[in-house]
Design an enzyme around this catalytic site. Structure first.
Site, PDB file in Angstrom:
ATOM      1  N   GLN A  40      38.313 -45.608  12.656  1.00 29.44           N
ATOM      2  CA  GLN A  40      38.972 -46.907  12.830  1.00 29.44           C
ATOM      3  C   GLN A  40      39.488 -47.126  14.249  1.00 29.44           C
ATOM      4  O   GLN A  40      39.789 -48.250  14.622  1.00 29.44           O
ATOM      5  CB  GLN A  40      40.113 -47.048  11.819  1.00 29.44           C
ATOM      6  CG  GLN A  40      39.617 -47.134  10.385  1.00 29.44           C
ATOM      7  CD  GLN A  40      40.742 -47.202   9.373  1.00 29.44           C
ATOM      8  OE1 GLN A  40      41.254 -46.185   8.943  1.00 29.44           O
ATOM      9  NE2 GLN A  40      41.147 -48.404   8.998  1.00 29.44           N
ATOM     10  N   HIS A  60      25.527 -50.920  11.363  1.00 31.29           N
ATOM     11  CA  HIS A  60      24.392 -51.223  12.243  1.00 31.29           C
ATOM     12  C   HIS A  60      23.184 -51.750  11.474  1.00 31.29           C
ATOM     13  O   HIS A  60      22.395 -52.527  12.002  1.00 31.29           O
ATOM     14  CB  HIS A  60      23.991 -49.985  13.053  1.00 31.29           C
ATOM     15  CG  HIS A  60      25.067 -49.573  14.024  1.00 31.29           C
ATOM     16  ND1 HIS A  60      25.204 -48.280  14.491  1.00 31.29           N
ATOM     17  CD2 HIS A  60      26.084 -50.273  14.583  1.00 31.29           C
ATOM     18  CE1 HIS A  60      26.241 -48.214  15.312  1.00 31.29           C
ATOM     19  NE2 HIS A  60      26.785 -49.415  15.374  1.00 31.29           N
ATOM     20  N   ASP A  73      31.996 -49.626  16.996  1.00 29.70           N
ATOM     21  CA  ASP A  73      31.362 -48.971  18.143  1.00 29.70           C
ATOM     22  C   ASP A  73      32.368 -48.692  19.258  1.00 29.70           C
ATOM     23  O   ASP A  73      32.282 -47.667  19.934  1.00 29.70           O
ATOM     24  CB  ASP A  73      30.226 -49.836  18.705  1.00 29.70           C
ATOM     25  CG  ASP A  73      29.033 -49.896  17.752  1.00 29.70           C
ATOM     26  OD1 ASP A  73      29.117 -49.278  16.676  1.00 29.70           O
ATOM     27  OD2 ASP A  73      28.037 -50.556  18.099  1.00 29.70           O
ATOM     28  N   ARG A  98      49.618 -38.682  12.521  1.00 26.81           N
ATOM     29  CA  ARG A  98      48.523 -38.367  11.604  1.00 26.81           C
ATOM     30  C   ARG A  98      47.257 -39.063  12.083  1.00 26.81           C
ATOM     31  O   ARG A  98      47.168 -40.287  12.077  1.00 26.81           O
ATOM     32  CB  ARG A  98      48.863 -38.831  10.183  1.00 26.81           C
ATOM     33  CG  ARG A  98      47.726 -38.618   9.223  1.00 26.81           C
ATOM     34  CD  ARG A  98      48.042 -39.033   7.793  1.00 26.81           C
ATOM     35  NE  ARG A  98      46.856 -38.884   6.991  1.00 26.81           N
ATOM     36  CZ  ARG A  98      46.261 -39.868   6.311  1.00 26.81           C
ATOM     37  NH1 ARG A  98      46.774 -41.064   6.283  1.00 26.81           N
ATOM     38  NH2 ARG A  98      45.151 -39.639   5.643  1.00 26.81           N
ATOM     39  N   HIS A 143      38.333 -38.669   6.676  1.00 25.47           N
ATOM     40  CA  HIS A 143      38.792 -40.039   6.420  1.00 25.47           C
ATOM     41  C   HIS A 143      37.566 -40.959   6.451  1.00 25.47           C
ATOM     42  O   HIS A 143      37.416 -41.809   7.329  1.00 25.47           O
ATOM     43  CB  HIS A 143      39.858 -40.448   7.440  1.00 25.47           C
ATOM     44  CG  HIS A 143      40.703 -41.612   7.004  1.00 25.47           C
ATOM     45  ND1 HIS A 143      42.078 -41.574   6.966  1.00 25.47           N
ATOM     46  CD2 HIS A 143      40.368 -42.857   6.582  1.00 25.47           C
ATOM     47  CE1 HIS A 143      42.553 -42.744   6.541  1.00 25.47           C
ATOM     48  NE2 HIS A 143      41.543 -43.538   6.312  1.00 25.47           N
ATOM     49  N   ASN A 187      41.100 -37.881   2.494  1.00 21.19           N
ATOM     50  CA  ASN A 187      41.913 -39.085   2.340  1.00 21.19           C
ATOM     51  C   ASN A 187      41.353 -39.971   1.227  1.00 21.19           C
ATOM     52  O   ASN A 187      40.270 -40.533   1.375  1.00 21.19           O
ATOM     53  CB  ASN A 187      41.935 -39.869   3.661  1.00 21.19           C
ATOM     54  CG  ASN A 187      42.751 -41.136   3.572  1.00 21.19           C
ATOM     55  OD1 ASN A 187      43.980 -41.082   3.478  1.00 21.19           O
ATOM     56  ND2 ASN A 187      42.096 -42.285   3.577  1.00 21.19           N
ATOM     57  N   GLU A 188      42.070 -40.071   0.123  1.00 15.11           N
ATOM     58  CA  GLU A 188      41.829 -41.086  -0.909  1.00 15.11           C
ATOM     59  C   GLU A 188      40.500 -40.979  -1.646  1.00 15.11           C
ATOM     60  O   GLU A 188      39.511 -41.628  -1.288  1.00 15.11           O
ATOM     61  CB  GLU A 188      41.923 -42.497  -0.322  1.00 15.11           C
ATOM     62  CG  GLU A 188      43.277 -42.853   0.206  1.00 15.11           C
ATOM     63  CD  GLU A 188      43.369 -44.293   0.662  1.00 15.11           C
ATOM     64  OE1 GLU A 188      42.326 -44.935   0.843  1.00 15.11           O
ATOM     65  OE2 GLU A 188      44.489 -44.783   0.838  1.00 15.11           O
ATOM     66  N   ASN A 330      49.216 -42.152  -0.374  1.00 14.35           N
ATOM     67  CA  ASN A 330      49.038 -43.458   0.272  1.00 14.35           C
ATOM     68  C   ASN A 330      49.372 -44.527  -0.746  1.00 14.35           C
ATOM     69  O   ASN A 330      48.820 -44.545  -1.848  1.00 14.35           O
ATOM     70  CB  ASN A 330      47.591 -43.656   0.731  1.00 14.35           C
ATOM     71  CG  ASN A 330      47.234 -42.770   1.906  1.00 14.35           C
ATOM     72  OD1 ASN A 330      48.073 -42.030   2.415  1.00 14.35           O
ATOM     73  ND2 ASN A 330      45.984 -42.843   2.328  1.00 14.35           N
ATOM     74  N   TYR A 332      50.493 -48.830  -1.188  1.00 16.49           N
ATOM     75  CA  TYR A 332      50.690 -50.145  -0.581  1.00 16.49           C
ATOM     76  C   TYR A 332      51.243 -51.176  -1.567  1.00 16.49           C
ATOM     77  O   TYR A 332      52.045 -52.017  -1.211  1.00 16.49           O
ATOM     78  CB  TYR A 332      49.371 -50.676  -0.005  1.00 16.49           C
ATOM     79  CG  TYR A 332      48.877 -49.906   1.201  1.00 16.49           C
ATOM     80  CD1 TYR A 332      49.115 -50.379   2.481  1.00 16.49           C
ATOM     81  CD2 TYR A 332      48.184 -48.703   1.064  1.00 16.49           C
ATOM     82  CE1 TYR A 332      48.669 -49.692   3.598  1.00 16.49           C
ATOM     83  CE2 TYR A 332      47.744 -47.997   2.177  1.00 16.49           C
ATOM     84  CZ  TYR A 332      47.988 -48.490   3.436  1.00 16.49           C
ATOM     85  OH  TYR A 332      47.553 -47.794   4.538  1.00 16.49           O
ATOM     86  N   GLU A 403      50.577 -42.737   4.034  1.00 15.64           N
ATOM     87  CA  GLU A 403      50.308 -44.125   4.438  1.00 15.64           C
ATOM     88  C   GLU A 403      51.145 -45.091   3.618  1.00 15.64           C
ATOM     89  O   GLU A 403      51.302 -44.917   2.408  1.00 15.64           O
ATOM     90  CB  GLU A 403      48.831 -44.505   4.217  1.00 15.64           C
ATOM     91  CG  GLU A 403      47.885 -44.023   5.269  1.00 15.64           C
ATOM     92  CD  GLU A 403      46.454 -44.459   4.993  1.00 15.64           C
ATOM     93  OE1 GLU A 403      46.249 -45.580   4.483  1.00 15.64           O
ATOM     94  OE2 GLU A 403      45.546 -43.665   5.289  1.00 15.64           O
TER      95      GLU A 403
HETATM   96  C1  GBH Z   1      44.057 -47.174   3.256  1.00 16.53           C
HETATM   97  O1  GBH Z   1      43.584 -47.232   1.945  1.00 16.53           O
HETATM   98  C2  GBH Z   1      43.084 -46.415   4.127  1.00 16.53           C
HETATM   99  O2  GBH Z   1      43.337 -45.035   4.068  1.00 16.53           O
HETATM  100  C3  GBH Z   1      43.101 -46.891   5.550  1.00 16.53           C
HETATM  101  O3  GBH Z   1      42.010 -46.344   6.232  1.00 16.53           O
HETATM  102  C4  GBH Z   1      43.094 -48.399   5.578  1.00 16.53           C
HETATM  103  O4  GBH Z   1      43.047 -48.880   6.897  1.00 16.53           O
HETATM  104  C5  GBH Z   1      44.342 -48.861   4.883  1.00 16.53           C
HETATM  105  O5  GBH Z   1      44.268 -48.485   3.555  1.00 16.53           O
HETATM  106  C6  GBH Z   1      44.520 -50.359   4.845  1.00 16.53           C
HETATM  107  O6  GBH Z   1      43.622 -50.955   3.972  1.00 16.53           O
HETATM  108  O7  GBH Z   1      39.111 -51.849  -2.347  1.00 16.53           O
HETATM  109  O8  GBH Z   1      37.712 -53.755  -2.331  1.00 16.53           O
HETATM  110  O9  GBH Z   1      40.019 -54.036  -2.636  1.00 16.53           O
HETATM  111  C7  GBH Z   1      44.381 -47.978   1.087  1.00 16.53           C
HETATM  112  C8  GBH Z   1      43.569 -48.596   0.015  1.00 16.53           C
HETATM  113  C9  GBH Z   1      41.850 -49.852   1.118  1.00 16.53           C
HETATM  114  C10 GBH Z   1      42.857 -50.551  -0.902  1.00 16.53           C
HETATM  115  C11 GBH Z   1      41.254 -51.241   1.289  1.00 16.53           C
HETATM  116  C12 GBH Z   1      42.275 -51.902  -0.719  1.00 16.53           C
HETATM  117  C13 GBH Z   1      40.552 -53.205   0.177  1.00 16.53           C
HETATM  118  C14 GBH Z   1      39.139 -53.346  -0.219  1.00 16.53           C
HETATM  119  N1  GBH Z   1      43.063 -49.905   0.352  1.00 16.53           N
HETATM  120  N2  GBH Z   1      41.061 -51.859   0.007  1.00 16.53           N
HETATM  121  S1  GBH Z   1      38.976 -53.225  -1.999  1.00 16.53           S
END
Ligand code: GBH
Length: 537
Positions: A40, A60, A73, A98, A143, A187-188, A330, A332, A403
């Site tokens: 990222q 790509h 890129d 991290r 990741h 990660n995840e 992680n 959110y 996260e």
């Molecule tokens: C994190 O995952 C990631 O570890 C990190 O790389 C990312 O930048 C960050 O989230 C922010 O998104 O699954 O179709 O709904 C957290 C999980 C990843 C869940 C993105 C929601 C959206 C696409 N999230 N996801 S979808």
């Protein structure tokens, strides 16, 4: 007029409400950090001998997979600008950083027969830079950027991945383990496996819903355990670090306090987090019973000869149990599950699928403020509930929040992010001080705006804004950067804190129109307020 000025000054005075004996501080042992991931931020996707990874390949060959057709890129160009990143870490005052290591930068072919000298040099420089500035490196091995050559063999659905992941980890420990003492394996699992091997969302877009996702999760868990044992047996005695896995979970908020709704939430939690955590952190090991039964029963109904959820051998169950030094989390957002089983809802998921195995529909509570993204609504108390659920379910393991963060469309004045951070950290503080949850660290996603996977550069998660149009990917602190810095400095949350004008102005005034607009707004609000007061009194 005098009265109105008096009232106005009370209104705007930044008195410190959190002084006194009942100050709620983060404990001394508690550490703060910020997170990023290699793909990222690094860019430099093909410098030197770096190999192609699955996200290079996807973006790509099929730009339409990404909302804005973009790729990583160049991204934040941290491959060249890592010293600027380190400056920002110092500015924030974080304890740790991290970041993740790009597998195909270190091992261009994915295999350990060839180690890239350039990859070694880059991560050595980054790690040394961090250490020289007193910032603890916290490295994630995986990741999401699998070497394409391994994907060509089936990636995470091929059990042989366990051996190759171990080879990669060994190179990383041998090369960096003398200086990196904090490791995360993977990660995840849900994002890697559900979005990557059940849906056409993430690379590699293998659409094997209800089979490939479970297989991927199974091999990822075994790979994690293999690498934990490798570290534990071979490297820990001399390197003396620690290593864990990062899991992703929403909080499944019960729809009501009724026994049935609580049971639905509980079953939802087992499908979300239990899938990843139970084999490692529960005292009995293996997948949660409800998950095993549900997938087995449905698989039989559907005419399969065995469960679509792979089965661990007794030896594997033992091998996984306890194989993590901490639980990386992680988090959110929250969701509410409902046992409605509406056919229109279910018809959006293929058959078979993990969603159909769970059999619930899900929604966001009407009270949770929405965000600009469909997967994300704001419910800070959910984090506290989740931490308590983990504490009770897995006998209070050490939890590192790897996260948590908020997304905007950009702009330096990010009040919503500030509120999100304050409220989520408040939730963490209460979980620690009131509920004795064993949470030892918090890492904010993210240090700076970066390549948000299939959302491209549309959404910004950064404490620092990155100007992706500028040659040198200019980074500028948002208002939230100053707030986070203040939390770290004082080790407490003051929801009334706003950075002083001089702090904020200094970095942003010259270059940003938005701060000017903000000043104008504050100025005009003040004038209106004064006028109002004047007429009222
Ligand atoms: C994190 O995952 C990631 O570890 C990190 O790389 C990312 O930048 C960050 O989230 C922010 O998104 O699954 O179709 O709904 C957290 C999980 C990843 C869940 C993105 C929601 C959206 C696409 N999230 N996801 S979808």
């Amino acid at each position: 007029m005098i009265i109105s000025i008096f009232l106005f000054s009370i209104f705007t005075f930044r008195f410190d409400l959190v002084k006194g004996d009942d100050v709620r501080k983060f404990p001394d042992y508690f550490k703060f950090g910020v997170s990023t991931a290699a793909h990222q931020i690094e860019g430099a996707w093909n410098v030197s001998d770096k190999g192609e990874n699955i996200w290079d390949h996807l973006t790509h060959t099929k730009p339409s997979a990404i909302a804005d057709g973009s790729n990583a890129d160049v991204a934040c160009d941290s491959y060249h600008l890592y010293k600027r990143d380190a400056d920002m870490l110092v500015e924030l005052g974080v304890d740790f950083y991290r970041f993740s290591i790009s597998w195909s930068r270190l091992l261009p072919n994915g295999f350990s027969n060839k180690v890239s000298q350039d990859g070694l040099r880059y991560y050595n420089n980054l790690i040394d830079e961090l250490l020289s500035r007193n910032i603890t490196p916290f490295a994630t091995l995986y990741h999401w950027d699998l070497p394409q050559k391994l994907q060509d063999l089936g990636g995470w659905t091929n059990p042989i991945i366990v051996n190759y992941f171990e080879d990669y980890a060994r190179v990383a420990f041998e090369s960096f383990g003398n200086r990196v003492k904090n490791w995360i394996t993977i990660n995840e699992i849900p994002q890697i496996c559900t979005n990557g091997y059940a849906k056409d969302i993430y690379a590699p877009q293998v659409m094997s819903s209800g089979i490939g996702d479970y297989l991927c999760g199974h091999n990822a868990l075994l790979s994690h355990a293999r690498v934990w044992h490798l570290y534990n047996d071979t490297f820990r005695p001399t390197q003396k670090g620690r290593i864990g896995i990062t899991l992703y979970s929403h909080w499944a908020e019960p729809e009501s306090n009724s026994v049935e709704d609580k049971a639905i939430s509980e079953r939802g939690m087992q499908f979300l987090l239990g899938w990843q955590a139970h084999p490692i952190f529960s005292s009995e090991g293996d997948y949660p019973k409800v998950l095993k039964e549900a997938v087995y029963n449905r698989s039989m109904e559907q005419g399969y000869s065995h469960s679509r959820l792979p089965v661990f051998t007794l030896e594997e169950i033992k091998y996984l149990k306890g194989a993590s030094d901490f639980l990386g989390l992680n988090h959110y957002t929250s969701v509410v599950f409902r046992n409605d089983n509406k056919t229109e809802w279910m018809s959006q998921f293929p058959n078979p699928s993990k969603e159909r195995d769970l059999g619930y529909d899900s929604y966001f509570h009407a009270n949770w403020p929405p965000t600009i993204s469909a997967w994300f609504a704001v419910n800070p108390p959910g984090l506290k509930h989740l931490l308590n659920w983990i504490k009770n379910e897995y006998t209070n393991p050490e939890v590192i929040i790897t996260e948590n963060g908020y997304l905007t469309r950009g702009g330096l004045i990010d009040v919503d992010r500030i509120n999100y951070i304050n409220q989520n950290l408040q939730s963490v503080l209460e979980a620690i001080l009131d509920d004795h949850c064993n949470v030892t660290a918090y890492s904010l996603w993210s240090l700076m705006d970066n390549y948000e996977w299939n959302d491209g550069y549309r959404f910004c998660f950064g404490l620092y804004e990155v100007d992706f149009k500028s040659e040198n990917r200019t980074r500028r602190p948002r208002m939230s950067a100053y707030v986070y810095k203040e939390i770290l400095r004082t080790r407490m949350i003051n929801p009334y804190y706003l950075p002083s004008f001089s702090d904020f102005q200094y970095e942003t005034y010259k270059s940003s129109a938005s701060i000017l607009q903000c000043h104008m707004k504050i100025f005009s609000i003040s004038v209106i307020f004064l006028l109002m007061m004047h007429f009222l009194f």
